[in-house]
Design a protein around this motif. Structure first.
Motif, PDB file in Angstrom:
ATOM      1  N   LEU A  81      41.778  20.532  52.079  1.00 22.73           N
ATOM      2  CA  LEU A  81      41.013  20.436  53.202  1.00 22.73           C
ATOM      3  C   LEU A  81      40.566  18.973  53.331  1.00 22.73           C
ATOM      4  N   HIS A  82      40.907  17.957  52.325  1.00 19.81           N
ATOM      5  CA  HIS A  82      40.732  16.759  52.389  1.00 19.81           C
ATOM      6  C   HIS A  82      41.569  15.993  53.560  1.00 19.81           C
ATOM      7  N   LYS A  83      42.632  16.850  53.694  1.00 18.37           N
ATOM      8  CA  LYS A  83      43.775  16.391  54.717  1.00 18.37           C
ATOM      9  C   LYS A  83      43.079  16.692  56.056  1.00 18.37           C
ATOM     10  N   PHE A  84      41.780  17.352  56.220  1.00 17.10           N
ATOM     11  CA  PHE A  84      41.408  17.596  57.385  1.00 17.10           C
ATOM     12  C   PHE A  84      41.220  16.425  58.497  1.00 17.10           C
ATOM     13  N   SER A  85      41.502  16.379  59.566  1.00 15.99           N
ATOM     14  CA  SER A  85      41.478  15.348  60.684  1.00 15.99           C
ATOM     15  C   SER A  85      40.693  15.580  61.850  1.00 15.99           C
ATOM     16  N   PHE A  86      39.676  15.083  62.294  1.00 16.88           N
ATOM     17  CA  PHE A  86      39.334  15.452  63.636  1.00 16.88           C
ATOM     18  C   PHE A  86      40.077  14.750  64.632  1.00 16.88           C
ATOM     19  N   LEU A  87      40.911  13.715  64.394  1.00 17.43           N
ATOM     20  CA  LEU A  87      41.631  13.126  65.416  1.00 17.43           C
ATOM     21  C   LEU A  87      42.837  13.881  65.618  1.00 17.43           C
ATOM     22  N   VAL A  88      43.329  14.804  64.392  1.00 17.40           N
ATOM     23  CA  VAL A  88      44.433  15.477  64.507  1.00 17.40           C
ATOM     24  C   VAL A  88      44.036  16.772  65.411  1.00 17.40           C
ATOM     25  N   ILE A  89      43.125  17.435  64.978  1.00 14.19           N
ATOM     26  CA  ILE A  89      42.371  18.535  66.065  1.00 14.19           C
ATOM     27  C   ILE A  89      42.304  18.124  67.317  1.00 14.19           C
ATOM     28  N   LYS A  90      41.569  17.023  67.743  1.00 12.34           N
ATOM     29  CA  LYS A  90      41.808  16.537  69.092  1.00 12.34           C
ATOM     30  C   LYS A  90      42.883  16.511  69.811  1.00 12.34           C
ATOM     31  N   GLU A  91      44.138  15.817  68.984  1.00 10.46           N
ATOM     32  CA  GLU A  91      45.398  15.766  69.530  1.00 10.46           C
ATOM     33  C   GLU A  91      45.899  17.115  69.858  1.00 10.46           C
ATOM     34  N   MET A  92      45.764  18.046  68.877  1.00 11.90           N
ATOM     35  CA  MET A  92      46.212  19.598  69.270  1.00 11.90           C
ATOM     36  C   MET A  92      45.620  19.977  70.157  1.00 11.90           C
ATOM     37  N   LEU A  93      44.515  19.925  70.334  1.00 13.87           N
ATOM     38  CA  LEU A  93      43.311  20.552  71.439  1.00 13.87           C
ATOM     39  C   LEU A  93      43.705  19.892  72.660  1.00 13.87           C
ATOM     40  N   SER A  94      44.204  18.656  72.820  1.00 17.88           N
ATOM     41  CA  SER A  94      44.460  18.107  74.400  1.00 17.88           C
ATOM     42  C   SER A  94      45.618  19.082  74.792  1.00 17.88           C
ATOM     43  N   THR A  95      46.385  19.444  73.857  1.00 15.05           N
ATOM     44  CA  THR A  95      47.845  20.161  74.151  1.00 15.05           C
ATOM     45  C   THR A  95      47.577  21.530  74.387  1.00 15.05           C
ATOM     46  N   GLY A  96      46.709  22.017  73.207  1.00  8.64           N
ATOM     47  CA  GLY A  96      46.612  23.657  73.201  1.00  8.64           C
ATOM     48  C   GLY A  96      45.542  23.985  73.923  1.00  8.64           C
ATOM     49  N   GLY A 106      41.711  40.481  72.888  1.00  9.03           N
ATOM     50  CA  GLY A 106      42.446  39.478  73.368  1.00  9.03           C
ATOM     51  C   GLY A 106      41.429  38.420  74.131  1.00  9.03           C
ATOM     52  N   TYR A 107      40.512  39.027  74.761  1.00  7.26           N
ATOM     53  CA  TYR A 107      39.360  38.083  75.190  1.00  7.26           C
ATOM     54  C   TYR A 107      38.879  37.188  74.289  1.00  7.26           C
ATOM     55  N   ALA A 108      38.733  37.570  73.115  1.00  2.00           N
ATOM     56  CA  ALA A 108      38.138  36.672  71.934  1.00  2.00           C
ATOM     57  C   ALA A 108      39.165  35.700  71.537  1.00  2.00           C
ATOM     58  N   SER A 109      40.384  36.245  71.668  1.00  4.46           N
ATOM     59  CA  SER A 109      41.541  35.273  71.257  1.00  4.46           C
ATOM     60  C   SER A 109      41.721  34.083  72.346  1.00  4.46           C
ATOM     61  N   ILE A 110      41.248  34.116  73.530  1.00  4.80           N
ATOM     62  CA  ILE A 110      41.331  32.949  74.426  1.00  4.80           C
ATOM     63  C   ILE A 110      40.976  31.770  73.586  1.00  4.80           C
ATOM     64  N   ILE A 111      39.531  31.774  72.966  1.00  8.90           N
ATOM     65  CA  ILE A 111      39.494  30.393  72.586  1.00  8.90           C
ATOM     66  C   ILE A 111      40.118  30.074  71.261  1.00  8.90           C
ATOM     67  N   THR A 112      40.811  30.842  70.496  1.00  6.33           N
ATOM     68  CA  THR A 112      41.493  30.451  69.207  1.00  6.33           C
ATOM     69  C   THR A 112      42.823  30.218  69.669  1.00  6.33           C
ATOM     70  N   VAL A 113      43.330  30.426  70.880  1.00  2.11           N
ATOM     71  CA  VAL A 113      45.080  30.113  71.237  1.00  2.11           C
ATOM     72  C   VAL A 113      45.145  28.550  71.244  1.00  2.11           C
ATOM     73  N   ALA A 114      44.060  27.820  71.557  1.00  3.20           N
ATOM     74  CA  ALA A 114      44.191  26.369  71.725  1.00  3.20           C
ATOM     75  C   ALA A 114      44.919  25.645  70.382  1.00  3.20           C
ATOM     76  N   LEU A 115      44.544  25.981  69.335  1.00  2.87           N
ATOM     77  CA  LEU A 115      45.287  25.621  68.091  1.00  2.87           C
ATOM     78  C   LEU A 115      46.277  26.356  67.826  1.00  2.87           C
ATOM     79  N   ASP A 116      46.033  27.763  67.558  1.00  7.18           N
ATOM     80  CA  ASP A 116      47.180  28.709  66.935  1.00  7.18           C
ATOM     81  C   ASP A 116      48.412  28.740  67.476  1.00  7.18           C
ATOM     82  N   SER A 117      48.319  28.516  68.935  1.00  5.74           N
ATOM     83  CA  SER A 117      49.584  28.874  69.557  1.00  5.74           C
ATOM     84  C   SER A 117      50.454  27.415  69.536  1.00  5.74           C
ATOM     85  N   ILE A 118      49.785  26.382  69.297  1.00  6.32           N
ATOM     86  CA  ILE A 118      50.592  25.019  69.184  1.00  6.32           C
ATOM     87  C   ILE A 118      51.054  24.640  67.808  1.00  6.32           C
ATOM     88  N   SER A 119      50.309  25.096  66.748  1.00  7.04           N
ATOM     89  CA  SER A 119      50.489  24.691  65.553  1.00  7.04           C
ATOM     90  C   SER A 119      51.737  24.471  64.995  1.00  7.04           C
TER      91      SER A 119
END
Length: 508
Positions: free
Chosen positions: A216-231, A52-65
Motif C-alpha cells: 500500500l506504500h505504492k498508493f498514489s493519488f496521481l495514479v487514481i486521478k489518472e485512472m478516474l479521468s478515464t474511468g 447495480g445502482y451502487a456499482s455505478i460509483i465503483t465502475v470508474a476504477l474497476d472497469s479500467i484497472s
C-alpha cells in the motif's frame, strides 16, 4: 500459446461456465415461482438491479484497472503496474467502507422505498443484506482478479466460475430441500461463492502475475486521478446502462406493484441470460484487444474485432431467433400456470433489440481499448435520460401499463446500436464510418436465418413439453448453424475452419 488457440480455449471455457450458471438459474426460477410465486421472484432481479445502482460509483476504477495494468505489464513497466494495482486496491477498500452505512439504512427502510408485501418484508431485507455483502467483497478485491485478463488466461477464470456455480448449486439444493423456501437463499449462496472466488483470485494472482504485490506504500493519488479521468466515463456509461435497462423493474414495482413487476421479471430472465452469454463470448476477445492495442498492431486488432462481431452473430442469435418463434411453448413448459400469451408478446419486444446488440457489442469495447470514452458516455447518458423520461411520462399519462418499458427500450436501443455504435467505433480506429456495417448486417442476417428455420419447423412440429421443445431447438440450431456459416464468414475463414475440423476428425 498461439493467440488463436488461446482464444478458442477462452471461448470454450467461458461458454462452459455460462452453461453451468445458466442451468442453475434456469431450473431455480420455475421452482421459486411455483413455491413462492412470481411476485416474490420479482425481487431477485430487482435486487441485482439495485446493487447495480451502487456499482455505478465503483465502475470508474474497476472497469479500467485491467486495461492499465495489462498495458504496463505487456510493456515491462512493472513498477507502474504495481502502482495501479495497489492504488485501486486501497481506493476500493475505502469506498466499500463509505458505502456500508447507506446500504444498511436502505435495508432497514426498504418498505418505505419500494413496494414490499408485509409477509415478504424480512425475507426481502435478508436478500438485500447478503447481496450487499457480496457486493462489498467483490468491490474490495476486484483488482486482484485482473490477473486472468493481464495474462490472457480467461479460461482459468471460467474454470473457477464453473466450480463456484457447482458449489452454489449444492448449497441451494440443500437450503431449499432442508428448509422452508426463502428468497434470501439465492443471495446467501452468492455471498459464499464470492468468498471462494476471492481465495482463488489470490492464488492465481500470485501464480500468474508475481510482478504484482500488495504494497500500500505504492498508493498514489496521481495514479487514481489518472485512472478516474478515464474511468469516470465508464461510470457515466454505467449510469446510462442503469437508465436504459436497470430502472425498468423498479419503475414497474413503483407504478404497477410487485405482482406485475414479478411478471416482467420473468420476461426479462431469458434476455438477461442472453446478455450474459454475449458478455461470456465477448470476454474471450477483450484481453486480445488490449494486447494488440498495446503492441500497436492496428491491422490485427481490426481483424480480431471483426471476427468477434461475426462469431457473436453466428452463435448468440440462435437462442434469440428460436425464442422469438417458440416463446409461448417455452414459457408454458418453464413457468406453467402463468399468462404465457402475455409473456411471449413481451418477450418478443425484449428479444428483438438483442439482435442488434449481438452485432455491435464488440465495437463498444474499442472505446475502452483506445481510451476514447467521453463521447460515447455523453451520448449514452442522453439516451438513458430519454429512456427513463419516456418510461415515466408514459406510465403517468397513458394506460399502456407494462408495455411502456419494452416499447421505449426497443426504440432507444435501435438508435444506439445501429446509428451511434458502429460509426463511433470506426472513428476510434481511424476507419471509414461504414466499416462495421457489413459485419452487423451479417449478424442480423444470421438471426433472420434462425427465425426462418424455426418458423419452418413450427409448421411441422408443435412441441409440447421439454423433450419435444429441446429436440426442436436442437434441430433448428443445427440447421441454422449450417446455413449461417455461409453468411457469417468469408470464404477463406470457412476454408480454414473446415480444414481444422477435418484434421481433428482424422486424428480421431
Amino acid at each position: 500459446m498461439p493467440s488463436k488457440k488461446r482464444l478458442i480455449i477462452n471461448m470454450f471455457a467461458n461458454a462452459l461456465a455460462f452453461t453451468v450458471q445458466f442451468g442453475i438459474n434456469f431450473f431455480l426460477t420455475p421452482y421459486i415461482v411455483s413455491t413462492l410465486g412470481s411476485e416474490a421472484y420479482g425481487f431477485i432481479p430487482l435486487v441485482n438491479n439495485i446493487i447495480g445502482y451502487a456499482s455505478i460509483i465503483t465502475v470508474a476504477l474497476d472497469s479500467i484497472s485491467a486495461r492499465f495494468i495489462t498495458i504496463e505489464i505487456t510493456r515491462g513497466n512493472y513498477q507502474k503496474a504495481n502502482s495501479y494495482f495497489n492504488s485501486v486496491l486501497l481506493a476500493d477498500t475505502i469506498l466499500a467502507l463509505l458505502l456500508m452505512m447507506p446500504s444498511l439504512l436502505f435495508i432497514l427502510k426498504i418498505n418505505d422505498i419500494i413496494n414490499v408485501p408485509v409477509d415478504l418484508l424480512v425475507d426481502v431485507q435478508l436478500t438485500f443484506f447478503f447481496a450487499f455483502l457480496t457486493f462489498f467483497v467483490n468491490l474490495i478485491f476486484a483488482v486482484i482478479g485482473c490477473c486472468y485478463y493481464v495474462k490472457n488466461r480467461v479460461d482459468l477464470n471460467a474454470k473457477r466460475s464453473i466450480e463456484s456455480n457447482i458449489i452454489r448449486a449444492c448449497i441451494l439444493i440443500a437450503l431449499f430441500t432442508l428448509n422452508k423456501p426463502h428468497i434470501f437463499f439465492v443471495t446467501i449462496t452468492t455471498a459464499v461463492v464470492a468468498m471462494y472466488l476471492f481465495a482463488c483470485n489470490i492464488h492465481y494472482s500470485r501464480k500468474l502475475t508475481p510482478e504484482l504485490r500488495v504494497d500500500l506504500h505504492k498508493f498514489s493519488f496521481l495514479v487514481i486521478k489518472e485512472m478516474l479521468s478515464t474511468g469516470v466515463w465508464n461510470s457515466i456509461n454505467a449510469l446510462s446502462s442503469t437508465l436504459l435497462t436497470g430502472l425498468d423493474l423498479l419503475l414497474a414495482n413503483i407504478f404497477l406493484g410487485a405482482s406485475q413487476s414479478g411478471e416482467y421479471a420473468l420476461v426479462k430472465t431469458v434476455p438477461n441470460f442472453i446478455c450474459q452469454l454475449v458478455i461470456v463470448v465477448l470476454s474471450a476477445f477483450v484481453p486480445e484487444f488490449n494486447i494488440l492495442y498495446a503492441k500497436g498492431d492496428k491491422k490485427e486488432l481490426l481483424k480480431s474485432v471483426d471476427f468477434s462481431l461475426r462469431i457473436m452473430g453466428y452463435l448468440v442469435t440462435i437462442p434469440i431467433g428460436f425464442l422469438i418463434v417458440f416463446g409461448k411453448e417455452f414459457f408454458s413448459a418453464w413457468v406453467p400456470g402463468q399468462n404465457v400469451d402475455l409473456l411471449q408478446q413481451l418477450s418478443i419486444m425484449t428479444l428483438l433489440p438483442l439482435i442488434a446488440i449481438c452485432g455491435t457489442d464488440s465495437i463498444t469495447k474499442i472505446y475502452t481499448v483506445t481510451n476514447k470514452l467521453r463521447t460515447p458516455a455523453i451520448f449514452m447518458i442522453i439516451m438513458g435520460i430519454l429512456n427513463a423520461t419516456g418510461d415515466y411520462l408514459l406510465f403517468t399519462f397513458t394506460s399502456l401499463g407494462i408495455w411502456v418499458i419494452p416499447c421505449v427500450s426497443f426504440i432507444v436501443n435501435i438508435i444506439i446500436q445501429l446509428l451511434f455504435t458502429p460509426i463511433f467505433g470506426a472513428y476510434c480506429l481511424h476507419l471509414k464510418w461504414n466499416t462495421f456495417y457489413l459485419s452487423i448486417a451479417r449478424s442480423c442476417s444470421c438471426a433472420i436465418v434462425v427465425i426462418s428455420v424455426s418458423l419452418l419447423f413450427k409448421f411441422i412440429i408443435q412441441p409440447q413439453g421439454w423433450f419435444s421443445l429441446f429436440l426442436t431447438g436442437f434441430l433448428c440450431s443445427i440447421l441454422s448453424l449450417i446455413f449461417s456459416f455461409f453468411i457469417a464468414f468469408d470464404k477463406d475463414v470457412r476454408v480454414r475452419i473446415v480444414a481444422i475440423l477435418k484434421s481433428k476428425l482424422q486424428k480421431q
